[in-house]
Design an enzyme around this catalytic site. Structure first.
Site, short mmCIF file in Angstrom:
data_model
loop_
_atom_site.label_atom_id
_atom_site.label_comp_id
_atom_site.label_asym_id
_atom_site.label_seq_id
_atom_site.Cartn_x
_atom_site.Cartn_y
_atom_site.Cartn_z
CD GLU A 221 54.21 38.33 32.78
OE1 GLU A 221 53.71 38.41 31.80
OE2 GLU A 221 55.55 38.97 32.61
CG HIS B 278 27.69 55.44 35.55
ND1 HIS B 278 26.21 55.89 35.70
CD2 HIS B 278 28.68 56.25 36.22
CE1 HIS B 278 26.60 57.11 36.43
NE2 HIS B 278 28.00 57.17 36.80
CE LYS C 252 55.51 33.54 24.86
NZ LYS C 252 57.05 33.80 25.64
#
Ligand code: PA5
Length: 433
Positions: A284, A305, A419
């Protein structure tokens, strides 16, 4: 006492001998910009002094914990992003180190909108005796607001309005936001997130400290670690002496070699949420203006793995940062087996930590040979003190690294885009389709 150290031993092969010194003036300039509060986002630098400044709040926080902890078996922490990850990172890292603590279990909410998640949570709350911390700096973030409405309703039905209010702690802005207003109206015990501290830098405020203390961990030791690292980092602007500058320098040098991806790697599963917190901190802060090192994380040997193949042989776009833990907190022996059908008797005299360290060493050698540079951060052990050091080191390195990349590390304008769309799609008043 041992300190956290940053080693460039496994990046040497990829960087010229002089490269650290070549980038040092730029790193020093970024550091000066940060500590002199003269750069972009300089109204969000309260975190630099937080480990010292927050000391005056500790007795109130401890009294709050004492007031509630004997009445409850569960503590629900509601928050998302910076209002959630720091607390979870520390709590999960320390859960094994402080195995004997007597503390409520921690449940998290507000970090998802999954209906099934809330159905499960409500089932658990039906059978728990709980209190709640609701955390949101803005006080308006949709995910924690939804979670709080659901949990508050449950608590009021279970305990009655007055007792529910006694069990709710609000951590939010001093003056504004829906959460601030609800807390005032309902008389919740309230704590402030300072104006000059952004969410992802707020772990050393009540945002992190209340859940961590409620989980039974020492916030004094955590803060002592942060204070010691702060002192160390504010003492010198040399990339040799200052570990935050050394880390910022190394990752920027590698980024400039067309390695835009950094994998934070640990061989300790309980550090997984430290990586999640770190990803938010750097992602961010740096990912803007078309720039930024993409923070990713893996937990080895588990992920060797699954992702080991890519790291070893895939596109050469990455470098790794290993969190190396020198000493474990507990000992588990490999039992003797007369028959040795599994062929493991050669390991009997070694501790699991020795085996884990050799796996780590073998991985670094393999990845180095495969063209992956590795920065190594050594923690003497995992306890509250060293986690405090580590978090502060990352915060300071992030500020310096962001300025080195020439971005404002303290805003997050890109987070608003989803948003706006979500509010439009949901028909929120004021957001027209
Ligand atoms: O770092 C940040 O600013 C964000 O990640 C916020 O912490 C996150 O969006 C939650 O915001 P708030 O605390 O306002 O609910």
């Amino acid at each position: 006492m041992k300190q956290i150290e940053i080693s460039d031993k496994f990046t040497n092969k990829f960087l010229s001998d002089s490269s650290l010194h070549e980038i040092e003036p730029e790193i020093q300039q970024a550091y000066q910009t940060l500590v002199s509060h003269s750069g972009a986002g300089n109204d969000f630098l309260g975190w630099i002094d937080l480990p010292v400044d927050v000391a005056s709040q500790l007795s109130r926080i401890q009294a709050e914990i004492d007031r509630l902890k004997n009445d409850i078996d569960t503590f629900v922490v509601i928050g998302i992003g910076g209002s959630y990850l720091g607390a979870r990172a520390v709590i999960e890292a320390l859960s094994s180190a402080d195995a004997k603590r007597n503390a409520p279990r921690i449940l998290y909410a507000g970090n998802t909108i999954s209906e099934d998640y809330y159905w499960d949570l409500l089932q658990q709350l039906d059978n728990s005796n709980y209190a709640v911390a609701v955390i949101s700096k803005s006080g308006t973030t949709t995910e924690p607001a939804i979670a709080f409405r659901i949990v508050k309703d449950h608590a009021e039905r279970k305990y009655g309005k007055a007792e529910a209010a006694r069990r709710i702690i609000a951590i939010t802005d001093a003056k504004k936001g829906a959460l601030h207003d609800i807390a005032q109206q309902q008389g919740y015990s309230s704590y402030i997130i300072p104006d000059n501290v952004g969410g992802r830098f707020s772990v050393f405020t009540p945002v992190g400290l209340i859940p961590i203390a409620m989980a039974g961990h020492s916030i004094e030791e955590l803060l002592q670690g942060a204070r010691d690292m702060r002192e160390r980092c504010l003492k010198s602007d040399s990339v040799v002496e200052n570990p935050a500058l050394r880390y910022a320098a190394l990752r920027n040098l590698l980024y400039r070699q067309q390695r835009p991806v950094e994998m934070l790697v640990s061989f300790e599963p309980r550090l997984r949420y430290i990586s999640e917190w770190w990803k938010q901190l750097f992602g961010e802060s740096e990912g803007k203006d078309g720039k930024g090192i993409l923070p990713h994380s893996l937990c080895y040997t588990t992920d060797l793995h699954s992702m080991g193949q890519y790291v070893q042989d895939g596109q050469r776009i990455l470098f790794e940062t290993f969190l190396h833990v020198e000493e474990s907190n507990h000992r588990v022996d490999i039992p003797h087996d007369e028959q040795d059908l599994d062929g493991l008797s050669y390991l009997e005299k070694k501790s699991l930590t020795e085996i884990n360290h050799q796996a780590e060493q073998g991985t670094i050698m393999a990845h180095n040979a495969g063209g992956v540079p590795v920065i190594q951060i050594t923690l003497p052990t995992v306890n509250a003190y060293y986690i405090g050091q580590l978090l502060y080191l990352f915060e300071l390195a992030c500020g310096v690294s962001g300025y080195t990349l020439n971005v404002n590390p303290f805003d997050q304008p890109g987070v608003e885009a989803y948003k706006r769309n979500m509010f439009q799609l949901l028909g929120k008043p004021g957001y027209n389709k």
